[in-house]
Scaffold this active site. Sequence first.
Site, PDB file in Angstrom:
ATOM      1  N   GLY A  45      -7.929  12.663 -15.525  1.00 26.90           N
ATOM      2  CA  GLY A  45      -7.106  12.287 -16.658  1.00 26.90           C
ATOM      3  C   GLY A  45      -5.864  11.539 -16.204  1.00 26.90           C
ATOM      4  O   GLY A  45      -5.409  11.706 -15.060  1.00 26.90           O
ATOM      5  N   GLN A  50       2.599   8.132 -16.601  1.00 23.18           N
ATOM      6  CA  GLN A  50       2.316   8.279 -15.169  1.00 23.18           C
ATOM      7  C   GLN A  50       2.253   6.925 -14.459  1.00 23.18           C
ATOM      8  O   GLN A  50       2.362   6.871 -13.241  1.00 23.18           O
ATOM      9  CB  GLN A  50       0.998   9.033 -14.944  1.00 23.18           C
ATOM     10  CG  GLN A  50       1.096  10.500 -15.331  1.00 23.18           C
ATOM     11  CD  GLN A  50      -0.180  11.219 -14.995  1.00 23.18           C
ATOM     12  OE1 GLN A  50      -1.131  11.171 -15.757  1.00 23.18           O
ATOM     13  NE2 GLN A  50      -0.227  11.859 -13.843  1.00 23.18           N
ATOM     14  N   CYS A  94      -2.394  17.413 -10.681  1.00 21.81           N
ATOM     15  CA  CYS A  94      -1.887  16.258 -11.419  1.00 21.81           C
ATOM     16  C   CYS A  94      -1.741  15.101 -10.444  1.00 21.81           C
ATOM     17  O   CYS A  94      -1.260  15.299  -9.326  1.00 21.81           O
ATOM     18  CB  CYS A  94      -0.535  16.610 -12.036  1.00 21.81           C
ATOM     19  SG  CYS A  94       0.207  15.258 -12.962  1.00 21.81           S
ATOM     20  N   LEU A  95      -2.142  13.898 -10.876  1.00 21.81           N
ATOM     21  CA  LEU A  95      -2.031  12.738  -9.983  1.00 21.81           C
ATOM     22  C   LEU A  95      -0.572  12.422  -9.654  1.00 21.81           C
ATOM     23  O   LEU A  95      -0.303  11.781  -8.643  1.00 21.81           O
ATOM     24  CB  LEU A  95      -2.709  11.511 -10.611  1.00 21.81           C
ATOM     25  CG  LEU A  95      -4.235  11.624 -10.780  1.00 21.81           C
ATOM     26  CD1 LEU A  95      -4.787  10.400 -11.497  1.00 21.81           C
ATOM     27  CD2 LEU A  95      -4.919  11.815  -9.430  1.00 21.81           C
ATOM     28  N   HIS A 136      -3.246  18.886 -21.045  1.00 20.50           N
ATOM     29  CA  HIS A 136      -2.401  18.474 -19.914  1.00 20.50           C
ATOM     30  C   HIS A 136      -1.901  17.033 -20.136  1.00 20.50           C
ATOM     31  O   HIS A 136      -0.717  16.744 -19.931  1.00 20.50           O
ATOM     32  CB  HIS A 136      -3.244  18.587 -18.630  1.00 20.50           C
ATOM     33  CG  HIS A 136      -2.619  18.071 -17.380  1.00 20.50           C
ATOM     34  ND1 HIS A 136      -2.442  18.865 -16.263  1.00 20.50           N
ATOM     35  CD2 HIS A 136      -2.140  16.842 -17.031  1.00 20.50           C
ATOM     36  CE1 HIS A 136      -1.877  18.142 -15.306  1.00 20.50           C
ATOM     37  NE2 HIS A 136      -1.684  16.907 -15.741  1.00 20.50           N
ATOM     38  N   GLU A 137      -2.798  16.146 -20.577  1.00 17.10           N
ATOM     39  CA  GLU A 137      -2.411  14.735 -20.749  1.00 17.10           C
ATOM     40  C   GLU A 137      -1.461  14.567 -21.941  1.00 17.10           C
ATOM     41  O   GLU A 137      -0.517  13.781 -21.870  1.00 17.10           O
ATOM     42  CB  GLU A 137      -3.647  13.844 -20.903  1.00 17.10           C
ATOM     43  CG  GLU A 137      -4.620  13.870 -19.717  1.00 17.10           C
ATOM     44  CD  GLU A 137      -3.966  13.678 -18.354  1.00 17.10           C
ATOM     45  OE1 GLU A 137      -2.943  12.969 -18.283  1.00 17.10           O
ATOM     46  OE2 GLU A 137      -4.461  14.255 -17.368  1.00 17.10           O
ATOM     47  N   HIS A 140       1.995  15.293 -21.017  1.00 17.85           N
ATOM     48  CA  HIS A 140       2.680  14.174 -20.349  1.00 17.85           C
ATOM     49  C   HIS A 140       3.402  13.279 -21.359  1.00 17.85           C
ATOM     50  O   HIS A 140       4.480  12.758 -21.072  1.00 17.85           O
ATOM     51  CB  HIS A 140       1.675  13.298 -19.585  1.00 17.85           C
ATOM     52  CG  HIS A 140       1.372  13.755 -18.194  1.00 17.85           C
ATOM     53  ND1 HIS A 140       2.326  13.850 -17.209  1.00 17.85           N
ATOM     54  CD2 HIS A 140       0.197  14.108 -17.604  1.00 17.85           C
ATOM     55  CE1 HIS A 140       1.743  14.255 -16.078  1.00 17.85           C
ATOM     56  NE2 HIS A 140       0.463  14.430 -16.281  1.00 17.85           N
TER      57      HIS A 140
HETATM   58 ZN    ZN Z   1      -0.895  15.150 -14.916  1.00 14.09          ZN
END
Ligand code: ZN
Length: 174
Positions: A45, A50, A94-95, A136-137, A140
């Site tokens: 995701g 991000q 998380c990226l 989660h997304e 963000h």
């Molecule tokens: Zn994340």
Amino acid sequence: MIRPILIHPDPRLKKVCPPVESITDEIRALGRDMLDTMYDAPGVGLAGPQIGVMKRIITMDCTKDPEAAPQPMVLVNPEITWSSDEGSTYEEGCLSIPDQYAEVERPARVRVRWTDLEGQEREQEFDGLWATCVQHEIDHLNGKLFIDHIGPLKRQMITRKMQKLKRDRARDPA
Ligand code: ZN
């Protein structure tokens, strides 16, 4: 086009993003870039902030089986319309917080309404990893990270590791 992913801590990861006003070619290109960036990372995701794009847009593909066909999804202005009382705990990463993981409890199932890249309103129920990922997304887009769901000590430990990672990368760009 693959875009650079911001690493926590970054003020852009703490902001509430405004909605996308209309589906334009620019938004469609952004969706493609986000999918390219997510698959390249690789991750399941990615959210606009991000990559420093302060817009309510997320991408996901939680297909686990590497042999299965990919299921890329782009959700514009996603909104949770229902969540289950039943919870589910998943070890999240998380990226923007590379190589750090922590267990987070969230509703096990959610219904989400969004606009797709054709401008159509969609609504769907998600469960399993998809439910964790979509929550989660969407977090963000509201300036929230998975570490905001865990205890302060572990959060501070992870944040310090990320500060060090950013210092190391600045000194020696790979
Ligand atoms: Zn994340």
